[in-house]
Design a protein around this motif. Structure first.
Motif, PDB file in Angstrom:
ATOM      1  N   LYS A 103       0.830  -1.211   0.000  1.00 33.55           N
ATOM      2  CA  LYS A 103       0.000   0.000   0.000  1.00 33.55           C
ATOM      3  C   LYS A 103       0.865   1.262   0.000  1.00 33.55           C
ATOM      4  O   LYS A 103       0.618   2.210   0.746  1.00 33.55           O
ATOM      5  N   THR A 104       1.883   1.250  -0.841  1.00 34.25           N
ATOM      6  CA  THR A 104       2.778   2.393  -0.999  1.00 34.25           C
ATOM      7  C   THR A 104       2.761   2.789  -2.462  1.00 34.25           C
ATOM      8  O   THR A 104       3.138   1.990  -3.328  1.00 34.25           O
ATOM      9  N   TYR A 105       2.333   4.016  -2.732  1.00 38.19           N
ATOM     10  CA  TYR A 105       2.173   4.463  -4.106  1.00 38.19           C
ATOM     11  C   TYR A 105       2.920   5.777  -4.337  1.00 38.19           C
ATOM     12  O   TYR A 105       3.151   6.540  -3.397  1.00 38.19           O
ATOM     13  N   ALA A 106       3.260   6.006  -5.590  1.00 36.41           N
ATOM     14  CA  ALA A 106       3.908   7.253  -5.981  1.00 36.41           C
ATOM     15  C   ALA A 106       2.985   7.984  -6.943  1.00 36.41           C
ATOM     16  O   ALA A 106       2.342   7.366  -7.797  1.00 36.41           O
ATOM     17  N   LYS A 134       0.070   4.744   1.792  1.00 39.17           N
ATOM     18  CA  LYS A 134       1.141   5.737   1.900  1.00 39.17           C
ATOM     19  C   LYS A 134       1.417   6.227   0.483  1.00 39.17           C
ATOM     20  O   LYS A 134       1.798   5.445  -0.385  1.00 39.17           O
ATOM     21  N   ILE A 135       1.195   7.505   0.268  1.00 39.63           N
ATOM     22  CA  ILE A 135       1.348   8.081  -1.065  1.00 39.63           C
ATOM     23  C   ILE A 135       2.424   9.155  -1.014  1.00 39.63           C
ATOM     24  O   ILE A 135       2.353  10.078  -0.201  1.00 39.63           O
ATOM     25  N   SER A 136       3.415   9.007  -1.875  1.00 36.73           N
ATOM     26  CA  SER A 136       4.451  10.032  -1.988  1.00 36.73           C
ATOM     27  C   SER A 136       4.250  10.759  -3.322  1.00 36.73           C
ATOM     28  O   SER A 136       4.069  10.130  -4.361  1.00 36.73           O
ATOM     29  N   ASP A 153      -1.162   4.197 -10.259  1.00 39.55           N
ATOM     30  CA  ASP A 153      -1.355   2.832  -9.783  1.00 39.55           C
ATOM     31  C   ASP A 153      -2.643   2.657  -8.986  1.00 39.55           C
ATOM     32  O   ASP A 153      -3.188   1.565  -8.919  1.00 39.55           O
ATOM     33  N   LEU A 154      -3.123   3.737  -8.383  1.00 38.74           N
ATOM     34  CA  LEU A 154      -4.393   3.687  -7.657  1.00 38.74           C
ATOM     35  C   LEU A 154      -5.567   4.078  -8.546  1.00 38.74           C
ATOM     36  O   LEU A 154      -6.717   3.931  -8.161  1.00 38.74           O
TER      37      LEU A 154
END
Length: 177
Positions: A103-106, A134-136, A153-154
């Protein structure tokens, strides 16, 4: 089509590897995928006069620093099945798969005006809470008249256009009169 084939390979990799190995494989395949941006590399890989053994040796030498039998076996399998050209798709899909599982996206923020780091952090935190991830975010200067946030990606794309807001305000004022 390449994405579908890549997903099959990734499904097999998920079944036989742990998360740390998958992250290692993702970094190896990302580096290999970058090699496909080099024209000379692509000419060698696509050349029918270069034997499969030579192609295999080239690719195995490129990934030798990873010291992973799983990566080596996958490279050999791709060469054997003449599917070397899906390596960039494997890298992309593997990174997406890891992002989904952690659940880590850019994402990217496009705007014609400079956005402060504080605003970027607030956008990132707000979207992260909204989507339980978690989005950066990174900033890219663009000609877009407003702010556009894109987390591919989301499947999220949010935009606030100054001209659209102006037209909506005028429309609302006209209705009020």
């Amino acid at each position: 089509m390449e994405e579908l084939i890549a997903k099959r390979y990734i499904k097999a990799m998920n079944a036989s590897a742990d998360k740390a190995s998958l992250v290692n494989m993702a970094s190896v395949f990302s580096v290999l995928a970058d090699s496909f941006k080099n024209e000379k590399f692509v000419q060698i890989i696509d050349n029918p006069n270069v034997s499969s053994n030579d192609k295999s040796e080239i690719l195995l030498e490129a990934v030798s620093s990873a010291d992973s039998s799983q990566v080596n076996n996958l490279i050999k399998l791709l060469v054997e099945n003449k599917r070397i050209n899906i390596i960039p798709a494997i890298a992309q899909e593997l990174n997406k798969d890891i992002a989904r599982s952690t659940k880590t996206y850019a994402g990217v923020v496009y705007s014609d005006t400079k956005i402060t780091i504080k605003t970027m952090k607030e956008l990132s935190d707000g979207l992260g809470k909204r989507f339980d991830s978690k989005i950066s975010l990174t900033y890219v200067k663009d000609d877009f008249d407003g702010i556009k946030v894109d987390v591919e990606d989301l499947g999220i794309e949010i935009n606030f256009s100054k001209s659209r807001i102006d037209s909506l305000m005028i429309e609302h004022i006209v209705k009020a009169i």
